[in-house]
Design a protein around this motif. Structure first.
Motif, PDB file in Angstrom:
ATOM      1  N   GLU A 246     -28.949 -12.646   8.423  1.00 22.97           N
ATOM      2  CA  GLU A 246     -30.149 -11.961   8.883  1.00 22.97           C
ATOM      3  C   GLU A 246     -30.186 -10.531   8.359  1.00 22.97           C
ATOM      4  OE1 GLU A 246     -32.761 -13.051  10.446  1.00 22.97           O
ATOM      5  OE2 GLU A 246     -32.002 -15.113  10.571  1.00 22.97           O
ATOM      6  N   ARG A 247     -29.028  -9.831   8.421  1.00 24.14           N
ATOM      7  CA  ARG A 247     -28.995  -8.420   8.019  1.00 24.14           C
ATOM      8  C   ARG A 247     -29.085  -8.271   6.504  1.00 24.14           C
ATOM      9  NH1 ARG A 247     -27.648  -4.920  12.004  1.00 24.14           N
ATOM     10  NH2 ARG A 247     -26.982  -3.355  10.511  1.00 24.14           N
ATOM     11  N   VAL A 255     -24.264  -8.950   1.397  1.00 24.49           N
ATOM     12  CA  VAL A 255     -23.345  -9.836   2.118  1.00 24.49           C
ATOM     13  C   VAL A 255     -21.918  -9.315   1.978  1.00 24.49           C
ATOM     14  CG1 VAL A 255     -22.338 -12.156   2.159  1.00 24.49           C
ATOM     15  CG2 VAL A 255     -24.806 -11.877   1.923  1.00 24.49           C
ATOM     16  N   GLU A 256     -21.552  -8.925   0.748  1.00 23.09           N
ATOM     17  CA  GLU A 256     -20.201  -8.402   0.520  1.00 23.09           C
ATOM     18  C   GLU A 256     -19.948  -7.145   1.355  1.00 23.09           C
ATOM     19  OE1 GLU A 256     -20.095  -7.755  -3.630  1.00 23.09           O
ATOM     20  OE2 GLU A 256     -19.895  -9.875  -4.169  1.00 23.09           O
ATOM     21  N   GLU A 257     -20.910  -6.220   1.331  1.00 22.96           N
ATOM     22  CA  GLU A 257     -20.738  -4.969   2.066  1.00 22.96           C
ATOM     23  C   GLU A 257     -20.622  -5.225   3.577  1.00 22.96           C
ATOM     24  OE1 GLU A 257     -20.553  -1.696   0.585  1.00 22.96           O
ATOM     25  OE2 GLU A 257     -20.064  -3.164  -0.965  1.00 22.96           O
ATOM     26  N   LEU A 258     -21.480  -6.080   4.081  1.00 27.00           N
ATOM     27  CA  LEU A 258     -21.445  -6.384   5.513  1.00 27.00           C
ATOM     28  C   LEU A 258     -20.167  -7.115   5.895  1.00 27.00           C
ATOM     29  CD1 LEU A 258     -25.171  -7.436   5.878  1.00 27.00           C
ATOM     30  CD2 LEU A 258     -24.112  -5.512   7.068  1.00 27.00           C
ATOM     31  N   ALA A 259     -19.697  -7.987   5.023  1.00 26.66           N
ATOM     32  CA  ALA A 259     -18.458  -8.713   5.313  1.00 26.66           C
ATOM     33  C   ALA A 259     -17.280  -7.753   5.412  1.00 26.66           C
ATOM     34  CB  ALA A 259     -18.207  -9.765   4.230  1.00 26.66           C
ATOM     35  N   VAL A 260     -17.202  -6.800   4.481  1.00 25.64           N
ATOM     36  CA  VAL A 260     -16.091  -5.832   4.510  1.00 25.64           C
ATOM     37  C   VAL A 260     -16.204  -4.953   5.748  1.00 25.64           C
ATOM     38  CG1 VAL A 260     -15.072  -3.857   3.340  1.00 25.64           C
ATOM     39  CG2 VAL A 260     -15.781  -5.856   2.021  1.00 25.64           C
ATOM     40  N   THR A 271     -26.539   1.235  10.727  1.00 28.21           N
ATOM     41  CA  THR A 271     -27.975   1.402  10.931  1.00 28.21           C
ATOM     42  C   THR A 271     -28.705   0.405  10.044  1.00 28.21           C
ATOM     43  OG1 THR A 271     -28.280   2.980   9.147  1.00 28.21           O
ATOM     44  CG2 THR A 271     -27.530   3.859  11.254  1.00 28.21           C
ATOM     45  N   ASP A 272     -29.999   0.377  10.166  1.00 22.49           N
ATOM     46  CA  ASP A 272     -30.794  -0.520   9.334  1.00 22.49           C
ATOM     47  C   ASP A 272     -31.110   0.093   7.970  1.00 22.49           C
ATOM     48  OD1 ASP A 272     -30.906  -2.541  11.176  1.00 22.49           O
ATOM     49  OD2 ASP A 272     -32.674  -1.721  12.192  1.00 22.49           O
TER      50      ASP A 272
END
Length: 1010
Positions: A246-247, A255-260, A271-272
Motif C-alpha cells: 500500500e505504501r 519496496v526496498e526502502e520500506l523493507a529496510v 511520513t507520507d
C-alpha cells in the motif's frame, strides 16, 4: 575498495518482468540472426529498469554476446556530450580491441570525437554535415563491429541525455540495417513532462516500426511479496506485505526502502512524503557518512575516489569509514571499476541534493572546481573541461566560470556536439556582463572561436568581444539545427552593429542570416545576401568579401543564372585567391565551372570542375570534394555525356559514404538516377532514386529523386504514380525558394501527366506559366524536355476539333522559345531538331527527311529511349511515304524501337509501336532462317551496306562516308539506319563492335587510311 560490501535491500531473486525479459531475449535472438534490433525501456523512477537491463545483460553474455553499457551523466543540470556512447565504445574497445580498431580504420580522426583513445582528432572541419558525418561513421562502426558477433549497446538514463546524444541515438535507430546488433535505451517516464527535450524524440521513434518500446509497470501485490521474501531471506508476514504494498504502490525501489526501514525499526515513524522516505536512512547514518553523501550528491552521477578525497578534506581512514557506513547502509555503491562512488539510486541522490542549502551547494561546487584545477588528473581527461565548467558555473563565480565555460564550448565543438556548444556559448553570454572587465580582456577570440568576423585587428592579440561569442553561437546554432535560436542571435547582433560602423562584420552576419532564412523556408535569402553585397561593395579584398561573393554566385547559379552570376563567380575566385581563402576559392571555382558549362563554354568549364574535384580530394576538403562529385557529373549529364557521368557518381557515392556526407550522398544518388535513366538503365535508376530518398537529410535531394521516379513511372505508363511522385517532389521543394532546376522539371512532368490524360489545355497553361518572363540563361537542359512534351502533345492532338482554338498561338510560343535556347552540344541540338520535328508534325508538314535527321542526331548519343521514340516517328513517316524499300526500313526501325520498349517496360511506346505495326501489317519479330556461312549474308547486308559498315567500323562520319562512296550524306544516313536495324544495335559504336566480333572485315580493311 568497498565494492565487495554486501547490500541488504536488493532482492537476490529477480521478480516478475518475465514478459519484458522474454521480449529482450527474442530481440537478442533476432539480432544474432543478422537483424539489428532497437528497444526503448521506459518506466517511472525506481520501477526496476536498471535491474531488468542487468538481468538481460547477464543472459546476453551467457549466450556469447558482447555487452557494452553506457549511462547518461548528470552534472548539476548539464549532461556530458555523447557520454553514454563514449562509455559504451570504451567498453567495446576493452572487449574487442582489434575488431574495433579494424572497424575504425581510416576514420579515427572523426571517431576520436566519441572515443579519444583512438588518437588525435586534429582541428577537424565544422560544416552543415559535420555532425551527420560523425553519426554516419558511428553507425557504420557499430555495424562493422557487430558483423561477426552479437553486440548489445545499452544506454541508461536517457532522460538526462544531452541533445547531441539524443540526435545520435535517433540517427542510429533510423539507419541501422545490418549487423548482429541490439541497441536499447532506458528513460524515466515520470520525468518526461510536456516540455522535456526527450519527448519529441520518443514521439519520433514511436513512428518507426523498427523500434520496440517497453513500458515497465509497478509490481503487483504478489510480486511485492516475492520481492520482500528475497530481501528478508524469509517468507514475510502477510500484514507486512499488505502495508508495504500500500505504501510503495508497487514501486520496486520504494519496496526496498520500506523493507529496510521495517527491519531497522523505523517503519512506523515514516511520513507520507517521498523525500522523507528517501532521506530517512540517510539521516540514520553517522554524520561523517551523511556529509560524504552530500558531497557525492553535488559532484555528479559518479564521483571518483581521489576527487572525493580532495573535496572532503578528511584523513584517508576517516574517509574510508564514512564511505563504509554509506555503502553498508546501501546509500552509496562503488563503481564497477572500483575507482569511484555513486548513489545506488538516483532518487536518493536527488533527495539529498535537494536538501542542500543554496550556499552549501555553491560552496561544494567551488571546492570541486578548486580541487580539479589543482589536480586535473582527478577525473578522466575527456570529462575534465566539461565538469570544471559546470562546477564553476554552479559555484556562482563569473570570473572563473566564463573562461571555463568557453573552454567547454571549444571541447563541445571539437566533438561536433554543436547543441551543447550553443548552450555553453549562451551561458557565456549570460555571464559576460557580470564578469570583471580585467578577466574579459585576457580572453582571446583565437582561443575560443573559429569564426572571426573581421574587426580590422589580430584575433591573437585583441580581446574577445561579445559579438565574437554571438558569431560563434550563430554558427553553432546553424550546425546543430537550432536555426531559430541562431536566427535570433544574428538579429540581435545586427541590432548591436547598427551603431558599430563595422560593415564587414555586419556583412558576415547578413550572410549567415541568408543561409538560415533559406533553411527555415522563410524565403530565398536574396534580400539578406544583397544587403551583405552592398556592405562590402568598394571595400578592399577580404575573406568576408570573397565569402559574400561566393554565396551570391552560388545563389545566382541556382536561381538566376546568366552573365551577372558568371561575373560574381569570377570576382569571388579572384578575391579568395588574393586573401588566401583556399576553401572559399575552390567553392567559387566549382560554381564558376558550372556557370561556364551552362553558358556554352563546355570543355573549359568541365576542366575547371575536374581540377577542383581532384584538388579537394588531395587536400582532404571533404565538403568541397563531395560537392564536386555532385556538380561535375550533373554538368556532364547536362551536355549529354551520361556515360562519363556514371563512374564519377559511383565514385561519389563511395566517397560520400566514407566521409559520412549524407546530404551529398543523397544528391549523388539522385544524379546517378538521372544518368542511368538517360542510358536506358531504368531499373537501376529507380534503385538509385530510392537510395536518395532514404539517405537524404534535407528535402531538396529527395525532391530530385521523386522527380526521377515520376519520370520513370510516366515512361512506363503509370500515370497515377507519376502524378503522385510529381506532387511529392513539389512538397519536398516547397514554394519559398523557387529554382529553375526544380520548377522546370516539375513543369515538364506536369505537361507529361496532363498530356497522358488528354488535357491539352492544361498543357498549354503550364507552358505559358513556366515560360512567362522568358527562358532563364543556362537552363536549356530543363527547358528542352518541357518544350518537347508540349510539342508532342500538340502533335498528338492535331486532329481534335476541341483544341483548335489557341493552337496557332501555342505553336508559335513553342517555336519562339526554341529559338532562344542554346544548341552548342549534340544533345541540345538533337532536342532542337526533335522539337522542330514534332511542331512540324503538329502542322502536318513533317517528312521522312525531317525524322531521318532527328534519328541521325540521336544515333550518336547514349539515349536509347529517346532513339527508340524518334525511330518510331521515322517509321510512321516512312510508312506514310509508301514503297517497298521504305516499308522494309520501317519494319526494322519498329523492331528496334519495340525491343527497347520491352526492355525498359515503356508500355506507352511499346503499345504505339505495336499499333503502328499492326495497322501496316508488319511483323515485329523476324522469322528465323538458316544461317548462311557468310556472316554479312546472314545479317541481310547488301553490298553497299557492307561498304558503309566497313567505314562506320573505321570511325567515319556520315559526311566522310558519303565523300568516299560518292553518295549524298542523307543516303549515307539511310544506309546507317538500315545497318543498325539489321544488326539489332542502338548506335554506331555497337555496330562497329559487332563487325569486329563477327570478323566481317580484315584488319587492314578497317584502317582509316585505306
Amino acid at each position: 575498495m568497498l565494492a565487495p560490501v554486501e547490500t541488504r535491500s536488493v532482492s537476490p531473486v529477480f521478480v516478475g518482468r518475465a514478459e519484458e525479459l522474454g521480449t529482450l531475449n527474442d530481440a537478442l535472438a533476432r539480432a544474432a540472426a543478422g537483424e539489428p534490433q532497437a528497444l526503448l525501456i521506459g518506466g517511472e523512477a525506481g520501477v526496476g529498469k536498471t535491474r531488468l537491463v542487468e538481468e538481460f545483460a547477464t543472459e546476453a553474455c551467457r549466450r556469447g554476446a558482447v555487452v557494452a553499457l553506457g549511462g547518461c551523466v548528470e552534472i548539476g543540470a548539464d549532461g556530458l556530450p555523447f557520454a553514454p556512447f563514449s562509455t559504451a565504445l570504451r567498453a567495446l574497445r576493452r572487449e574487442l580491441p582489434e575488431e574495433l580498431a579494424a572497424a575504425a580504420a581510416g576514420q579515427e580522426e572523426e571517431l576520436t570525437r566519441l572515443l579519444p583513445e583512438l588518437g588525435d582528432p586534429g582541428s577537424g572541419r565544422h560544416d552543415e554535415e559535420g555532425m551527420a558525418r560523425l553519426f554516419e561513421l558511428t553507425a557504420r562502426l557499430l555495424e562493422r563491429v557487430a558483423a561477426d558477433r552479437t553486440v548489445v549497446v545499452a544506454l541508461e538514463d536517457l532522460h538526462w541525455a544531452d541533445a547531441s546524444t539524443r540526435h545520435l541515438l535517433a540517427y542510429l535507430l533510423r539507419t541501422l540495417r545490418s549487423g548482429r546488433l541490439v541497441v536499447l535505451a532506458t528513460y524515466r517516464a515520470d520525468d518526461i513532462h510536456r516540455r522535456h527535450p526527450l519527448r519529441p524524440l520518443l514521439a519520433e521513434l514511436d513512428r518507426l516500426r523498427t523500434v520496440h518500446r517497453i513500458e515497465l509497470a509497478r509490481f503487483t501485490r504478489t510480486e511485492v511479496g516475492r520481492q520482500l521474501a528475497g530481501i528478508l531471506a524469509a517468507e514475510p508476514d502477510p500484514g507486512q506485505v499488505e502495508e508495504i504494498f500500500e505504501r510503495s504502490d508497487g514501486n520496486a525501489f520504494f519496496v526496498e526502502e520500506l523493507a529496510v526501514c521495517a527491519t531497522e525499526g523505523c517503519g512506523t515513524g515514516l511520513t507520507d512524503s517521498l523525500r522523507d522516505l528517501l532521506l530517512v536512512r540517510v539521516e540514520r547514518m553517522p554524520e561523517s557518512a551523511q556529509r560524504i553523501a552530500r558531497i557525492v550528491a553535488e559532484g555528479g552521477s559518479t564521483v571518483e575516489y581521489r576527487l572525493l578525497a580532495a573535496v572532503a578534506g578528511l584523513a584517508e581512514d576517516d574517509l574510508i569509514e564514512a564511505l563504509r557506513a554509506a555503502v553498508n547502509a546501501n546509500i552509496l555503491i562503488a563503481t564497477p571499476a572500483g575507482d569511484g562512488y555513486r548513489f545506488r539510486h538516483s532518487l536518493v541522490r536527488e533527495a539529498v541534493g535537494d536538501d542542500l542549502l543554496p550556499g552549501e551547494r555553491s560552496r561544494l561546487n567551488r571546492r570541486y572546481a578548486e580541487a580539479l584545477e589543482a589536480d586535473p588528473t582527478l577525473v578522466p581527461a575527456d570529462e575534465r573541461v566539461m565538469r570544471l565548467a559546470s562546477y564553476w558555473y554552479h559555484a556562482h563565480d563569473p570570473a572563473k566560470a566564463l573562461p571555463a565555460v568557453l573552454d567547454a564550448s571549444v571541447e563541445a565543438r571539437r566533438r561536433h556536439a554543436y547543441s551543447e556548444q550553443l548552450r555553453l556559448l549562451e551561458r557565456a553570454m549570460e555571464l559576460w556582463d557580470t564578469t570583471p572587465e580585467a578577466v574579459r580582456d585576457e580572453l582571446r577570440p583565437i582561443d575560443y572561436t573559429e569564426v572571426y568576423p573581421p574587426c580590422g585587428c589580430d584575433p591573437a592579440t585583441t580581446p574577445l568581444r561579445y559579438l565574437d561569442l554571438m558569431a560563434e553561437a550563430a554558427v553553432a546554432g546553424r550546425l546543430s539545427g537550432e536555426r531559430e535560436r541562431a536566427l535570433k542571435i544574428t538579429k540581435r547582433a545586427l541590432h548591436l552593429l547598427e551603431e558599430d560602423g563595422d560593415p564587414l562584420r555586419a556583412a558576415w552576419f547578413w550572410t549567415q542570416r541568408a543561409v538560415m532564412v533559406q533553411n527555415l523556408a522563410r524565403g530565398d535569402g536574396w534580400k539578406e545576401l544583397a544587403t551583405a553585397q552592398e556592405l562590402v561593395r568598394g571595400l578592399p579584398p577580404s575573406e568576408v568579401h570573397a565569402e559574400v561573393l561566393t554565396h551570391v554566385a552560388g545563389w545566382s547559379m541556382l536561381r538566376a543564372p546568366g552573365p551577372e552570376a558568371l561575373s560574381a563567380a569570377e570576382r569571388a575566385v579572384e578575391y579568395a585567391r588574393m586573401v588566401g581563402a583556399r576553401e572559399t576559392e575552390m567553392n567559387a571555382r566549382l560554381t564558376l565551372g558550372t556557370l561556364m558549362v551552362d553558358s556554352g563554354d563546355v570543355e573549359a568549364g568541365l576542366a575547371v570542375m575536374g581540377e577542383v574535384k581532384d584538388q579537394a580530394q588531395r587536400d582532404g576538403i571533404a565538403t568541397v570534394a563531395g560537392r564536386a562529385h555532385v556538380n561535375l557529373p550533373s554538368e556532364l549529364e547536362a551536355v549529354g555525356r551520361s556515360r562519363e557521368a556514371v563512374p564519377v557518381l559511383e565514385e561519389g557515392t563511395a566517397y560520400a559514404r566514407r566521409y559520412g556526407l549524407l546530404n551529398t550522398e543523397a544528391w549523388v544518388w539522385s544524379n546517378l538516377s538521372d544518368s542511368l535513366y538517360s542510358l536506358g538503365r531504368w531499373d537501376e535508376a529507380v534503385e538509385a532514386a530510392d537510395k536518395a530518398l532514404r539517405r537524404g537529410q534535407s528535402a531538396k535531394p529527395q525532391g530530385a529523386a521523386a522527380l526521377k521516379l515520376a519520370q520513370v513511372a510516366l515512361g512506363r505508363g503509370d500515370v497515377a504514380e507519376a502524378a503522385r511522385q510529381r506532387d511529392a517532389a513539389e512538397r519536398y521543394f516547397g514554394t519559398h525558394d523557387p529554382m529553375p532546376q526544380q520548377s522546370l522539371p516539375l513543369a515538364a512532368l506536369t505537361v507529361g501527366v496532363a498530356a497522358a490524360e488528354g488535357r491539352l489545355l492544361d498543357v498549354r497553361a503550364e507552358v505559358r506559366r513556366s515560360l512567362d518572363g522568358g527562358v532563364p540563361p543556362g537552363t536549356q537542359r530543363y527547358v528542352w524536355p518541357l518544350l518537347l512534351g508540349a510539342a508532342t502533345a500538340e502533335a498528338e492532338a492535331r486532329a481534335l476539333p476541341a483544341v483548335q482554338q489557341g493552337r496557332t498561338e501555342a505553336l508559335e510560343g513553342l517555336f519562339e522559345a526554341a529559338k532562344r535556347l542554346t544548341t552548342v552540344v549534340p544533345v541540345w541540338l538533337a532536342h532542337e531538331q526533335w522539337v522542330r520535328a514534332e511542331l512540324a508534325r503538329a502542322e502536318g508538314r513533317d517528312t521522312v527527311d525531317t525524322w531521318s535527321e532527328v534519328v541521325t542526331a540521336f544515333e550518336s548519343l547514349d539515349r536509347p529511349y529517346d532513339l527508340a521514340r524518334v525511330r518510331h516517328r521515322l517509321a510512321a513517316a516512312l510508312l506514310g511515304a509508301g514503297g517497298d524499300d521504305e516499308r522494309d526500313r520501317a519494319t526494322e526501325l519498329l523492331r528496334l524501337a519495340h525491343a527497347v520498349a520491352v526492355h525498359l517496360g515503356a508500355r506507352p511506346l511499346g503499345d504505339a509501336v505495336a499499333l503502328l505495326a499492326q495497322r501496316a501489317r508488319l511483323a515485329l519479330t523476324r522469322v528465323p532462317e538458316q544461317r548462311p556461312a557468310d556472316p554479312a549474308q546472314a545479317l541481310g547486308l547488301t553490298s553497299r551496306e557492307r561498304d558503309v559498315l566497313r567505314l562506320v567500323a573505321a570511325g567515319r562520319t556520315n559526311r566522310q562516308i558519303a565523300e568516299e562512296l560518292f553518295i549524298s550524306p542523307k543516303t549515307a544516313s539511310v544506309h546507317v539506319s538500315n545497318i543498325l536495324g539489321k544488326l539489332g544495335v542502338s548506335g554506331r559504336g555497337e555496330a562497329a563492335a559487332t563487325a569486329h566480333r563477327l570478323g566481317l572485315f580484315a584488319a587492314d580493311a578497317l584502317d582509316p587510311a585505306r
